[in-house]
Motif scaffolding. Structure first.
Motif, mmCIF file in Angstrom:
data_model
loop_
_atom_site.group_PDB
_atom_site.id
_atom_site.type_symbol
_atom_site.label_atom_id
_atom_site.label_comp_id
_atom_site.label_asym_id
_atom_site.label_seq_id
_atom_site.Cartn_x
_atom_site.Cartn_y
_atom_site.Cartn_z
ATOM 1 N N LYS A 23 0.829 -1.211 0.000
ATOM 2 C CA LYS A 23 0.000 0.000 0.000
ATOM 3 C C LYS A 23 0.867 1.268 0.000
ATOM 4 C CE LYS A 23 -4.014 -2.164 0.719
ATOM 5 N NZ LYS A 23 -3.964 -3.327 -0.118
ATOM 6 N N SER A 24 2.104 1.108 -0.484
ATOM 7 C CA SER A 24 3.031 2.237 -0.499
ATOM 8 C C SER A 24 3.375 2.580 -1.944
ATOM 9 C CB SER A 24 4.311 1.883 0.263
ATOM 10 O OG SER A 24 5.294 2.862 0.019
ATOM 11 N N LEU A 25 3.052 3.799 -2.336
ATOM 12 C CA LEU A 25 3.365 4.264 -3.678
ATOM 13 C C LEU A 25 4.872 4.421 -3.859
ATOM 14 C CD1 LEU A 25 2.040 5.035 -6.330
ATOM 15 C CD2 LEU A 25 1.920 7.392 -5.511
ATOM 16 N N VAL A 26 5.575 4.866 -2.828
ATOM 17 C CA VAL A 26 7.022 5.063 -2.895
ATOM 18 C C VAL A 26 7.730 3.731 -3.135
ATOM 19 C CG1 VAL A 26 9.070 5.786 -1.594
ATOM 20 C CG2 VAL A 26 6.970 7.146 -1.476
ATOM 21 N N VAL A 27 7.388 2.723 -2.342
ATOM 22 C CA VAL A 27 8.005 1.403 -2.497
ATOM 23 C C VAL A 27 7.665 0.826 -3.875
ATOM 24 C CG1 VAL A 27 8.044 -0.981 -1.630
ATOM 25 C CG2 VAL A 27 8.059 0.935 -0.028
ATOM 26 N N SER A 28 6.405 1.001 -4.296
ATOM 27 C CA SER A 28 5.978 0.477 -5.589
ATOM 28 C C SER A 28 6.703 1.152 -6.751
ATOM 29 C CB SER A 28 4.470 0.654 -5.773
ATOM 30 O OG SER A 28 3.788 -0.056 -4.765
ATOM 31 N N CYS A 29 7.008 2.426 -6.618
ATOM 32 C CA CYS A 29 7.738 3.148 -7.675
ATOM 33 C C CYS A 29 9.232 2.812 -7.667
ATOM 34 C CB CYS A 29 7.547 4.651 -7.522
ATOM 35 S SG CYS A 29 5.862 5.170 -7.910
ATOM 36 N N CYS A 30 9.771 2.507 -6.507
ATOM 37 C CA CYS A 30 11.199 2.174 -6.397
ATOM 38 C C CYS A 30 11.498 0.755 -6.879
ATOM 39 C CB CYS A 30 11.675 2.343 -4.963
ATOM 40 S SG CYS A 30 11.730 4.077 -4.457
ATOM 41 N N LEU A 31 10.519 -0.132 -6.782
ATOM 42 C CA LEU A 31 10.747 -1.527 -7.165
ATOM 43 C C LEU A 31 11.216 -1.672 -8.619
ATOM 44 C CD1 LEU A 31 10.656 -4.539 -6.378
ATOM 45 C CD2 LEU A 31 8.282 -4.545 -7.191
ATOM 46 N N PRO A 32 10.544 -1.052 -9.607
ATOM 47 C CA PRO A 32 11.031 -1.201 -10.986
ATOM 48 C C PRO A 32 12.450 -0.664 -11.180
ATOM 49 C CG PRO A 32 8.820 -0.292 -10.989
ATOM 50 C CD PRO A 32 9.286 -0.316 -9.569
ATOM 51 N N ILE A 33 12.778 0.431 -10.495
ATOM 52 C CA ILE A 33 14.133 0.990 -10.597
ATOM 53 C C ILE A 33 15.147 0.002 -10.047
ATOM 54 C CG2 ILE A 33 15.639 2.855 -9.779
ATOM 55 C CD1 ILE A 33 13.051 4.631 -9.820
ATOM 56 N N PHE A 34 14.829 -0.593 -8.906
ATOM 57 C CA PHE A 34 15.707 -1.598 -8.302
ATOM 58 C C PHE A 34 15.866 -2.802 -9.231
ATOM 59 C CE2 PHE A 34 15.991 -5.582 -5.891
ATOM 60 C CZ PHE A 34 17.256 -5.414 -5.319
#
Length: 192
Positions: A23-34
């Motif tokens: 439920k975290s937009l920040v974590v969800s956006c960082c995942l593809p970058i990672f």
């Protein structure tokens, strides 16, 4: 579907799942970058290992491996005094085939017919030396490479999924972030 489309689809799916779980937009956006960073790291690592392996085997002594070996040869394409492409051919007496190997054209000179000219040189060599067929294997992702082989008359005869390149370590992370398809092609010159 191409390799990049499949990767993007996986990343999108994982991003959605990540958002549903965290439920975290920040974590969800960082995942593809990672994930893209990990893919880049392992792709680079595998390709460098493969190149080091090539430079320590046949490419370390081209003359011995290709020029002195019967039924084998190596060609260099030159333009204005610069090497712009290479290709090798290695004969196999057991099944009377010639393997097209190490075809490469400098990225600045692609699309100018150099690879096709190199491929034709290998086919000419095969016919002069009475080989029954020419074979090749490639891990090329670019459609242009496959179209080149087909334009030279090669037929696609199979694919090996999750192929292991020389120099790969077989680690779990390497297998997750770097998967290779090995395509085999054959051009029958005459019946044996």
């Amino acid at each position: 579907m191409g390799l990049y489309s499949e990767t993007n689809t996986r990343f999108s799916f994982l991003t959605v799942i990540c958002f549903v779980v965290t439920k975290s937009l920040v974590v969800s956006c960082c995942l593809p970058i990672f994930l893209m960073g990990m893919r880049y790291y392992f792709s680079r690592k595998v390709i460098i290992s493969y190149l080091e392996c090539a430079l320590n085997t046949d490419m370390s002594d081209i003359e011995q491996y290709y020029m002195k070996s019967p039924g084998s040869c190596f060609w260099v394409a030159m333009l204005n005094g610069n090497v712009v492409g290479i290709v090798a051919a290695r004969g196999n007496e057991d099944d009377n085939t010639l393997e097209l190997r190490r075809m490469s054209v400098d990225s600045k000179y692609r699309g100018k017919g150099i690879a096709k000219a190199l491929g034709r040189k290998v086919l000419e060599f095969a016919m002069i030396n009475n080989y029954s067929s020419v074979v090749l294997g490639t891990t090329a992702v670019k459609v242009a490479a496959h179209k080149l082989y087909e334009s030279l008359g090669f037929k696609h005869v199979g694919v090996i999924e999750h192929y292991t390149l020389p120099g790969m370590t077989h680690s779990v992370l390497e297998r997750v972030f770097f998967q290779v398809r090995y395509h085999r092609y054959c051009l029958q010159l005459r019946e044996e």
